[in-house]
Scaffold this motif. Structure first.
Motif, PDB file in Angstrom:
ATOM      1  N   VAL A 141     -14.059 -19.630  38.008  1.00  0.00           N
ATOM      2  CA  VAL A 141     -14.242 -18.984  36.706  1.00  0.00           C
ATOM      3  C   VAL A 141     -14.728 -19.964  35.643  1.00  0.00           C
ATOM      4  CG1 VAL A 141     -13.103 -17.664  34.886  1.00  0.00           C
ATOM      5  CG2 VAL A 141     -12.498 -17.267  37.275  1.00  0.00           C
ATOM      6  N   MET A 142     -14.109 -21.142  35.574  1.00  0.00           N
ATOM      7  CA  MET A 142     -14.474 -22.085  34.517  1.00  0.00           C
ATOM      8  C   MET A 142     -15.944 -22.512  34.565  1.00  0.00           C
ATOM      9  SD  MET A 142     -12.175 -22.602  32.270  1.00  0.00           S
ATOM     10  CE  MET A 142     -12.515 -24.200  31.520  1.00  0.00           C
ATOM     11  N   PRO A 143     -16.534 -22.769  35.744  1.00  0.00           N
ATOM     12  CA  PRO A 143     -17.977 -23.083  35.751  1.00  0.00           C
ATOM     13  C   PRO A 143     -18.831 -21.964  35.163  1.00  0.00           C
ATOM     14  CG  PRO A 143     -16.972 -23.719  37.830  1.00  0.00           C
ATOM     15  CD  PRO A 143     -15.938 -22.930  37.086  1.00  0.00           C
ATOM     16  N   LEU A 144     -18.445 -20.704  35.450  1.00  0.00           N
ATOM     17  CA  LEU A 144     -19.189 -19.570  34.895  1.00  0.00           C
ATOM     18  C   LEU A 144     -19.038 -19.517  33.378  1.00  0.00           C
ATOM     19  CD1 LEU A 144     -20.791 -16.949  35.206  1.00  0.00           C
ATOM     20  CD2 LEU A 144     -18.622 -15.758  35.611  1.00  0.00           C
ATOM     21  N   ILE A 145     -17.804 -19.705  32.881  1.00  0.00           N
ATOM     22  CA  ILE A 145     -17.586 -19.726  31.426  1.00  0.00           C
ATOM     23  C   ILE A 145     -18.368 -20.872  30.794  1.00  0.00           C
ATOM     24  CG2 ILE A 145     -15.852 -20.058  29.626  1.00  0.00           C
ATOM     25  CD1 ILE A 145     -13.815 -18.728  31.460  1.00  0.00           C
ATOM     26  N   GLY A 146     -18.381 -22.019  31.472  1.00  0.00           N
ATOM     27  CA  GLY A 146     -19.122 -23.178  30.947  1.00  0.00           C
ATOM     28  C   GLY A 146     -20.602 -22.901  30.809  1.00  0.00           C
ATOM     29  N   LEU A 191     -21.085 -20.557  27.774  1.00  0.00           N
ATOM     30  CA  LEU A 191     -20.870 -21.234  26.498  1.00  0.00           C
ATOM     31  C   LEU A 191     -21.923 -22.303  26.216  1.00  0.00           C
ATOM     32  CD1 LEU A 191     -16.972 -21.654  26.510  1.00  0.00           C
ATOM     33  CD2 LEU A 191     -18.324 -20.045  25.167  1.00  0.00           C
ATOM     34  N   SER A 192     -22.634 -22.753  27.246  1.00  0.00           N
ATOM     35  CA  SER A 192     -23.655 -23.783  27.026  1.00  0.00           C
ATOM     36  C   SER A 192     -24.787 -23.290  26.131  1.00  0.00           C
ATOM     37  CB  SER A 192     -24.233 -24.247  28.373  1.00  0.00           C
ATOM     38  OG  SER A 192     -24.928 -23.184  29.014  1.00  0.00           O
ATOM     39  N   TYR A 193     -24.916 -21.947  25.999  1.00  0.00           N
ATOM     40  CA  TYR A 193     -25.950 -21.384  25.143  1.00  0.00           C
ATOM     41  C   TYR A 193     -25.473 -21.219  23.693  1.00  0.00           C
ATOM     42  CZ  TYR A 193     -28.116 -20.184  29.603  1.00  0.00           C
ATOM     43  OH  TYR A 193     -28.666 -20.242  30.851  1.00  0.00           O
ATOM     44  N   SER A 194     -24.191 -21.521  23.431  1.00  0.00           N
ATOM     45  CA  SER A 194     -23.648 -21.284  22.094  1.00  0.00           C
ATOM     46  C   SER A 194     -24.042 -22.365  21.091  1.00  0.00           C
ATOM     47  CB  SER A 194     -22.120 -21.204  22.156  1.00  0.00           C
ATOM     48  OG  SER A 194     -21.575 -22.474  22.517  1.00  0.00           O
ATOM     49  N   GLY A 195     -24.376 -23.550  21.582  1.00  0.00           N
ATOM     50  CA  GLY A 195     -24.726 -24.639  20.687  1.00  0.00           C
ATOM     51  C   GLY A 195     -23.528 -25.355  20.087  1.00  0.00           C
ATOM     52  N   LEU A 196     -22.327 -24.986  20.520  1.00  0.00           N
ATOM     53  CA  LEU A 196     -21.116 -25.632  20.010  1.00  0.00           C
ATOM     54  C   LEU A 196     -20.904 -26.970  20.705  1.00  0.00           C
ATOM     55  CD1 LEU A 196     -18.683 -22.565  19.961  1.00  0.00           C
ATOM     56  CD2 LEU A 196     -19.844 -23.600  18.005  1.00  0.00           C
ATOM     57  N   PRO A 197     -20.128 -27.881  20.078  1.00  0.00           N
ATOM     58  CA  PRO A 197     -19.817 -29.160  20.734  1.00  0.00           C
ATOM     59  C   PRO A 197     -19.101 -28.939  22.061  1.00  0.00           C
ATOM     60  CG  PRO A 197     -19.202 -29.208  18.411  1.00  0.00           C
ATOM     61  CD  PRO A 197     -19.573 -27.791  18.725  1.00  0.00           C
ATOM     62  N   GLY A 198     -19.315 -29.880  22.993  1.00  0.00           N
ATOM     63  CA  GLY A 198     -18.748 -29.732  24.325  1.00  0.00           C
ATOM     64  C   GLY A 198     -17.242 -29.604  24.335  1.00  0.00           C
ATOM     65  N   LEU A 199     -16.547 -30.378  23.492  1.00  0.00           N
ATOM     66  CA  LEU A 199     -15.086 -30.324  23.464  1.00  0.00           C
ATOM     67  C   LEU A 199     -14.600 -28.954  22.994  1.00  0.00           C
ATOM     68  CD1 LEU A 199     -14.125 -33.850  22.069  1.00  0.00           C
ATOM     69  CD2 LEU A 199     -13.826 -32.993  24.393  1.00  0.00           C
ATOM     70  N   PHE A 200     -15.309 -28.358  22.034  1.00  0.00           N
ATOM     71  CA  PHE A 200     -14.903 -27.043  21.545  1.00  0.00           C
ATOM     72  C   PHE A 200     -15.177 -25.984  22.606  1.00  0.00           C
ATOM     73  CE2 PHE A 200     -14.413 -23.494  18.680  1.00  0.00           C
ATOM     74  CZ  PHE A 200     -13.453 -23.974  17.804  1.00  0.00           C
ATOM     75  N   ASN A 201     -16.253 -26.158  23.371  1.00  0.00           N
ATOM     76  CA  ASN A 201     -16.501 -25.245  24.480  1.00  0.00           C
ATOM     77  C   ASN A 201     -15.377 -25.308  25.506  1.00  0.00           C
ATOM     78  OD1 ASN A 201     -18.897 -24.261  23.464  1.00  0.00           O
ATOM     79  ND2 ASN A 201     -20.198 -25.639  24.636  1.00  0.00           N
ATOM     80  N   THR A 202     -14.878 -26.538  25.743  1.00  0.00           N
ATOM     81  CA  THR A 202     -13.759 -26.694  26.672  1.00  0.00           C
ATOM     82  C   THR A 202     -12.531 -25.963  26.160  1.00  0.00           C
ATOM     83  OG1 THR A 202     -14.585 -28.850  27.390  1.00  0.00           O
ATOM     84  CG2 THR A 202     -12.273 -28.361  27.838  1.00  0.00           C
ATOM     85  N   LEU A 203     -12.259 -26.092  24.865  1.00  0.00           N
ATOM     86  CA  LEU A 203     -11.106 -25.405  24.265  1.00  0.00           C
ATOM     87  C   LEU A 203     -11.235 -23.893  24.434  1.00  0.00           C
ATOM     88  CD1 LEU A 203      -8.564 -25.199  22.501  1.00  0.00           C
ATOM     89  CD2 LEU A 203     -10.058 -25.361  20.491  1.00  0.00           C
TER      90      LEU A 203
END
Length: 203
Positions: A147-152, A155-167
Motif C-alpha cells: 500500500v505505501m508504495p502506491l500512496i507514495g 503523493l509524488s504528484y502533490s509537490g509537497l516535501p518528501g517528509l510531509f508526504n511520508t507523514l
C-alpha cells in the motif's frame, strides 16, 4: 550467550514507543508567535519522563496559509498520557491557542489493544499480546510493501516535501488499519484471537 542459555525478550506492545501528532494552522499576523509557542510546548514536553524526540513539519502551499505538524515521541503510552493529561500541557495550550486559526484533533499512535476492539459476543478481554503483535506485524509488513508504495506514487504528484508526504502516508495507512483492515482481520481470525466463554456452560 551464556552456557546456561538465554533468550531475547520482545517488548510488550504497551511498552513500545508511541507518537502523538498535532496539526496547527497559525493566524497569518502571528506566524512568528505561533512557531515560538510550538517550541515552548516541545521544550515543556521534553522535561517529562519517557520523552524521546520531536519533529516539526512545515506545510507551505501557494495561496494557502502555512500549516505545521508536530510529532512527539515517547517511550511508552503511559508516559505519553502523563504529558497529555498534565497541567503543564494544559497551561501551554491555553496560553498559545489565540495564535492559531485551527488546531486539528490530536492523533495518537499507541499500543495495539485499540486495533482489537472488535470483540465477538461472549468476550470481555483482548487477545494475548503475542497474538496481537504477530497479527499487527504481518499486516504492517503487507501494508508497507503493497500500500505505501502506491500512496507514495500518488503523493509524488502533490509537490509537497518528501517528509510531509511520508507523514500523510503514515496517517492514511494507520487510518486504513484502524477503520477497515483490522476490523476485517479480527472478524476473520476471531476464533483464534479470542477466548470465547460460554456463560451457559458455567450454569
Amino acid at each position: 550467550m551464556s552456557a546456561t542459555g538465554s533468550r531475547t525478550e520482545l517488548p510488550l506492545p504497551d511498552r513500545l514507543p508511541v507518537i502523538t501528532i498535532v496539526e496547527l494552522k497559525p493566524k497569518v499576523p502571528m506566524a512568528g508567535e505561533a512557531l515560538g509557542s510550538i517550541f515552548h510546548i516541545i521544550n515543556a514536553a521534553s522535561r517529562f519522563e519517557g520523552y524521546q524526540a520531536a519533529d516539526i513539519y512545515r506545510k507551505v502551499m501557494t495561496g494557502a496559509p502555512t500549516e505545521y505538524a508536530i510529532i512527539l515521541r515517547f517511550d511508552t503510552y503511559d508516559h505519553m498520557r502523563e504529558w497529555n493529561n498534565s497541567p503543564v500541557k494544559a497551561q501551554h495550550i491555553a496560553l498559545s491557542k489565540h495564535f492559531f486559526d485551527e488546531v486539528k484533533p490530536e492523533l495518537s499512535l499507541t499500543g495495539l489493544d485499540f486495533w482489537f476492539d472488535n470483540k465477538p459476543q461472549g468476550t470481555t478481554t483482548p487477545p494475548p499480546k503475542w497474538k496481537m503483535l504477530l497479527v499487527t506485524v504481518v499486516v504492517i509488513f503487507i501494508m508497507l510493501n503493497a500500500v505505501m508504495p502506491l500512496i507514495g506514487r500518488i503523493l509524488s504528484y502533490s509537490g509537497l516535501p518528501g517528509l510531509f508526504n511520508t507523514l500523510i502516508g503514515v496517517v492514511v495507512m494507520v487510518s486504513m488499519m484502524t477503520y477497515v483492515i483490522m476490523p476485517a482481520v479480527t472478524g476473520l481470525l476471531h476464533r483464534w484471537l479470542f477466548t470465547i466463554q460460554d456463560s451457559q456452560s458455567k450454569n
